[in-house]
Structures are given as C-alpha cells and as structure tokens.
Design a protein around this motif. Structure first.
Motif, PDB file in Angstrom:
ATOM      1  N   THR A 142      -1.422  41.515 -65.121  1.00  0.00           N
ATOM      2  CA  THR A 142      -2.125  41.301 -66.375  1.00  0.00           C
ATOM      3  C   THR A 142      -1.236  41.747 -67.520  1.00  0.00           C
ATOM      4  O   THR A 142      -0.086  42.140 -67.319  1.00  0.00           O
ATOM      5  N   ASN A 143      -1.770  41.724 -68.730  1.00  0.00           N
ATOM      6  CA  ASN A 143      -1.007  42.186 -69.888  1.00  0.00           C
ATOM      7  C   ASN A 143      -0.653  43.660 -69.788  1.00  0.00           C
ATOM      8  O   ASN A 143       0.238  44.150 -70.472  1.00  0.00           O
ATOM      9  N   ALA A 144      -1.385  44.397 -68.943  1.00  0.00           N
ATOM     10  CA  ALA A 144      -1.107  45.819 -68.759  1.00  0.00           C
ATOM     11  C   ALA A 144      -0.088  46.067 -67.662  1.00  0.00           C
ATOM     12  O   ALA A 144       0.256  47.208 -67.385  1.00  0.00           O
ATOM     13  N   GLY A 145       0.389  44.995 -66.996  1.00  0.00           N
ATOM     14  CA  GLY A 145       1.329  45.165 -65.901  1.00  0.00           C
ATOM     15  C   GLY A 145       0.645  44.904 -64.574  1.00  0.00           C
ATOM     16  O   GLY A 145      -0.425  44.299 -64.504  1.00  0.00           O
ATOM     17  N   ILE A 146       1.253  45.329 -63.511  1.00  0.00           N
ATOM     18  CA  ILE A 146       0.690  45.148 -62.176  1.00  0.00           C
ATOM     19  C   ILE A 146      -0.413  46.181 -61.971  1.00  0.00           C
ATOM     20  O   ILE A 146      -0.211  47.374 -62.144  1.00  0.00           O
ATOM     21  N   VAL A 147      -1.599  45.732 -61.584  1.00  0.00           N
ATOM     22  CA  VAL A 147      -2.737  46.632 -61.426  1.00  0.00           C
ATOM     23  C   VAL A 147      -3.347  46.455 -60.047  1.00  0.00           C
ATOM     24  O   VAL A 147      -3.283  45.381 -59.451  1.00  0.00           O
ATOM     25  N   GLN A 148      -3.951  47.514 -59.551  1.00  0.00           N
ATOM     26  CA  GLN A 148      -4.628  47.478 -58.258  1.00  0.00           C
ATOM     27  C   GLN A 148      -5.984  46.812 -58.408  1.00  0.00           C
ATOM     28  O   GLN A 148      -6.764  47.158 -59.281  1.00  0.00           O
ATOM     29  N   GLN A 149      -6.283  45.845 -57.542  1.00  0.00           N
ATOM     30  CA  GLN A 149      -7.585  45.203 -57.523  1.00  0.00           C
ATOM     31  C   GLN A 149      -8.459  45.863 -56.453  1.00  0.00           C
ATOM     32  O   GLN A 149      -7.968  46.308 -55.428  1.00  0.00           O
ATOM     33  N   THR A 150      -9.755  45.908 -56.689  1.00  0.00           N
ATOM     34  CA  THR A 150     -10.682  46.374 -55.673  1.00  0.00           C
ATOM     35  C   THR A 150     -10.768  45.340 -54.564  1.00  0.00           C
ATOM     36  O   THR A 150     -10.970  44.163 -54.813  1.00  0.00           O
ATOM     37  N   VAL A 151     -10.599  45.774 -53.328  1.00  0.00           N
ATOM     38  CA  VAL A 151     -10.644  44.872 -52.188  1.00  0.00           C
ATOM     39  C   VAL A 151     -12.055  44.870 -51.625  1.00  0.00           C
ATOM     40  O   VAL A 151     -12.605  45.918 -51.296  1.00  0.00           O
ATOM     41  N   PHE A 152     -12.662  43.701 -51.520  1.00  0.00           N
ATOM     42  CA  PHE A 152     -14.013  43.580 -50.989  1.00  0.00           C
ATOM     43  C   PHE A 152     -13.980  42.874 -49.644  1.00  0.00           C
ATOM     44  O   PHE A 152     -13.201  41.953 -49.428  1.00  0.00           O
ATOM     45  N   ALA A 153     -14.858  43.318 -48.757  1.00  0.00           N
ATOM     46  CA  ALA A 153     -14.953  42.686 -47.450  1.00  0.00           C
ATOM     47  C   ALA A 153     -15.616  41.327 -47.581  1.00  0.00           C
ATOM     48  O   ALA A 153     -16.648  41.194 -48.225  1.00  0.00           O
ATOM     49  N   LEU A 154     -15.015  40.316 -46.971  1.00  0.00           N
ATOM     50  CA  LEU A 154     -15.608  38.993 -46.964  1.00  0.00           C
ATOM     51  C   LEU A 154     -16.702  38.950 -45.911  1.00  0.00           C
ATOM     52  O   LEU A 154     -16.454  39.147 -44.724  1.00  0.00           O
ATOM     53  N   GLN A 155     -17.927  38.699 -46.324  1.00  0.00           N
ATOM     54  CA  GLN A 155     -19.048  38.636 -45.408  1.00  0.00           C
ATOM     55  C   GLN A 155     -20.074  37.655 -45.950  1.00  0.00           C
ATOM     56  O   GLN A 155     -20.115  37.374 -47.136  1.00  0.00           O
ATOM     57  N   ARG A 156     -20.887  37.124 -45.080  1.00  0.00           N
ATOM     58  CA  ARG A 156     -21.863  36.130 -45.499  1.00  0.00           C
ATOM     59  C   ARG A 156     -22.992  36.780 -46.292  1.00  0.00           C
ATOM     60  O   ARG A 156     -23.364  37.922 -46.067  1.00  0.00           O
ATOM     61  N   GLY A 157     -23.540  35.994 -47.211  1.00  0.00           N
ATOM     62  CA  GLY A 157     -24.659  36.488 -47.990  1.00  0.00           C
ATOM     63  C   GLY A 157     -24.202  37.236 -49.226  1.00  0.00           C
ATOM     64  O   GLY A 157     -23.031  37.264 -49.587  1.00  0.00           O
ATOM     65  N   SER A 158     -25.163  37.866 -49.901  1.00  0.00           N
ATOM     66  CA  SER A 158     -24.887  38.582 -51.143  1.00  0.00           C
ATOM     67  C   SER A 158     -24.566  40.039 -50.869  1.00  0.00           C
ATOM     68  O   SER A 158     -24.866  40.570 -49.797  1.00  0.00           O
ATOM     69  N   ALA A 159     -23.946  40.691 -51.840  1.00  0.00           N
ATOM     70  CA  ALA A 159     -23.614  42.110 -51.734  1.00  0.00           C
ATOM     71  C   ALA A 159     -23.614  42.711 -53.128  1.00  0.00           C
ATOM     72  O   ALA A 159     -23.278  42.046 -54.106  1.00  0.00           O
ATOM     73  N   MET A 160     -23.999  43.975 -53.227  1.00  0.00           N
ATOM     74  CA  MET A 160     -24.002  44.677 -54.500  1.00  0.00           C
ATOM     75  C   MET A 160     -23.392  46.053 -54.298  1.00  0.00           C
ATOM     76  O   MET A 160     -23.719  46.748 -53.331  1.00  0.00           O
ATOM     77  N   TYR A 161     -22.479  46.438 -55.204  1.00  0.00           N
ATOM     78  CA  TYR A 161     -21.799  47.721 -55.134  1.00  0.00           C
ATOM     79  C   TYR A 161     -21.982  48.459 -56.464  1.00  0.00           C
ATOM     80  O   TYR A 161     -21.913  47.854 -57.530  1.00  0.00           O
ATOM     81  N   LEU A 162     -22.187  49.751 -56.384  1.00  0.00           N
ATOM     82  CA  LEU A 162     -22.238  50.601 -57.570  1.00  0.00           C
ATOM     83  C   LEU A 162     -21.470  51.874 -57.251  1.00  0.00           C
ATOM     84  O   LEU A 162     -21.830  52.620 -56.338  1.00  0.00           O
ATOM     85  N   SER A 163     -20.375  52.136 -57.977  1.00  0.00           N
ATOM     86  CA  SER A 163     -19.525  53.282 -57.670  1.00  0.00           C
ATOM     87  C   SER A 163     -19.044  53.935 -58.951  1.00  0.00           C
ATOM     88  O   SER A 163     -19.132  53.365 -60.033  1.00  0.00           O
TER      89      SER A 163
END
Length: 312
Positions: free
Chosen positions: A122-143
């Motif tokens: 990005t414009n800020a340089g190389i950044v770490q992305q959050t890795v999410f598990a691929l799974q069927r259906g919906s998912a919600m995360y709050l951290s």
C-alpha cells in the motif's frame, strides 16, 4: 511491516462526508473449496472492493478508522464482506508510544474474502494482512490489541505488548470465543538502510468458550527473529521465523512464521509469500494454519493498478 493504512493526519482520496475513499478495485475470481468434509464447490464471479479512511489528529497522536467493503456476485448470488478497524496512537513522550486497535470483521462468504494475500503493498509500504480461514458459510470476528513502544536510539526500538483480549467468532459451527492473557517483547534494529533485524518472545494462555470451540484451553510460547533485507536490482525479502510451542496440541517446538520475496520493476512488482501461523483466532482452537500466495501488481497509471494472485 506497518499498519494496514497510512496513519497520516490527512489521507489521500475522494472525500465522502467525514471519510476519504482511498481506493476502489474490481476483481474477477475463481475459487475452489475441496475440503474433505464437503463436496467440492466452485465459485466464479466478480468482486468490487472499496476502502474508506477517517483520521483525526490529536494533541500528541492520531485516531483513525478504516473500513473495507466488498460486494461479490457468484452464480447471480450477492455476498457482502466487511472489515472495520479503529486505531489509536499516542506519543507519550520523546521515547514512548502507545498504540491500541480494535477490529470487526463480517464475512457472509469466507471463501470470497479478498484479498487473501499474506502481505500487501500500500502507500504505507508492505503491510501484514490478517489471514482468515477459508470455510463455508458466514463468519464474524471481533478482536483487539494494544502495545507500547520504547525508542532506545534512532535505529533501535523495543516494543512491549501486553496480551489481553478476546476474539469472538460466529461460524457455521456456532458462536465461540478465545481469550488470551500474557505478554510479549520485541527488539528491532536497523543496521543499514537496507538491513533490519529483530528478536521477539511472547507467552500467553488461551481460554475458549462456545459451541464452535474444539479445545478447552492451551498455553503458547513464541521465540524468533524478524528480518528485512533489500538487495540490488530491486529484490527484497521480508519475514519472521520463530519456534512455537502449544501445550494442547504438540508437545514440542514447531516452526512458524512468514516469508515474502518481492521483485520490483519500474511500474510493477511480483511477490511470493508463505505463512504458518497459530490457528487460535481462526478456528478458536489450538493448532496451526498454513497458507501460500503468489501475486503480481501492474501500475496502469498514477491511480490505477492491475493485480493478479493465486494461493492455497
């Protein structure tokens, strides 16, 4: 590695009310889910993603909000994925900096979570992305997380990270949560303009609850090194390598970490990345999660770029 977006008092982009539209992208995709628990599923279609940023300068820091909205259409079925984060940074004095953040993620279809890259530019340089598990259906995360950094000198920085937070997940298996308690410390030093090294250690205990959890609780330790090296002819390598120990899963130290190799050209770059991470905030259980990606980005103009990627 930096924040997912530039923590600047005035973001660049199109102003929409209090927010700035920093970028918008449109992607065609083809995804295959071949997990053993289900029949193979193919998804093909189109995704449109927009990033909105709001930032407010404070007396000695900044408060920023970023929202990523994604609308995907596959087999004439629409899917909505969203990630929103709140970040606060305060310069306590000449050497101490305090950072806190909270993130909310809702995936109506996790198979279409985009991007799935481990690292992104990005414009800020190389950044770490959050890795999410691929799974069927919906998912919600709050951290949430927070840290305090101490600048020992112009080239050396020590960061103390209390681990005190809870991640809530809503997946096809039901609601679940993992609470983590502990702490970590890292020391980073820039030896030259092209070489940076760091050491880090963390220890934490995780407690799970809810119907989607498969582990009653576990303790984790991580000890490792981080690095960034730039080579001639626009090559660079970035990552961290560590040894991870989980009392509930493997009674031995296990390699974890991520590494990215990037080759930059005049108006494009290509990157290859691999990551092996703990699965506590993905599956609300102990264990590990592996992912590899190959990505290509081509700048078409000052504000338009073309991206292509494949991963597993």
């Amino acid at each position: 590695l930096g924040t997912p977006f530039p923590l600047s008092p005035q973001p660049a982009g199109v102003k929409i009310g209090p927010f700035y539209l920093t970028n918008i992208s449109d992607s065609a995709f083809f995804a295959v889910d071949s997990s053993a628990a289900h029949a193979t599923q193919n998804l093909a279609g189109n995704s449109t993603t927009a990033n909105l940023v709001f930032s407010k300068p404070l007396s000695r820091g900044i408060l920023a909000v970023q929202a990523t909205e994604q609308l995907s259409i596959s087999q004439l079925q629409p899917y909505f994925n969203q990630t929103a984060s709140l970040t606060f940074s305060e310069q306590l004095n000449a050497r101490w900096t305090f950072n806190a953040s909270a993130q909310f993620t809702y995936f109506q279809n996790t198979l279409l979570a985009n991007p799935q890259y481990l690292l992104s530019y990005t414009n800020a340089g190389i950044v770490q992305q959050t890795v999410f598990a691929l799974q069927r259906g919906s998912a919600m995360y709050l951290s949430n997380n927070f840290s305090a950094s101490y600048a020992m000198s112009g080239r050396t920085q020590v960061t103390f990270t209390p681990i005190l937070g809870t991640t809530f997940t809503d997946t096809p298996g039901g609601w679940g949560s993992v609470s983590q308690f502990g702490g970590g410390v890292s020391v980073n030093r820039s030896f030259t303009p092209t070489l940076g090294l760091g050491l880090f250690y963390s220890i934490s205990h995780s407690i799970t609850a809810g119907s989607s959890s498969s582990s009653p609780g576990w303790s984790s330790q991580n000890l490792g090194v981080s690095f960034h090296q730039t080579f001639p002819h626009s090559w660079s390598v970035t990552g961290n390598l560590s040894a991870s120990f989980q009392t509930a899963q493997l009674a031995s130290w296990t390699p974890t970490g991520n590494i990215t190799l990037l080759k930059a050209f005049r108006r494009s770059f290509i990157s290859a990345a691999y990551s092996r991470s703990q699965a506590s905030t993905l599956f609300v259980s102990s264990g590990y999660f592996d992912q590899g990606d190959l990505a290509y980005t081509q700048s078409l103009s000052r504000k338009v770029s073309l991206n292509a990627g494949v991963g597993e």
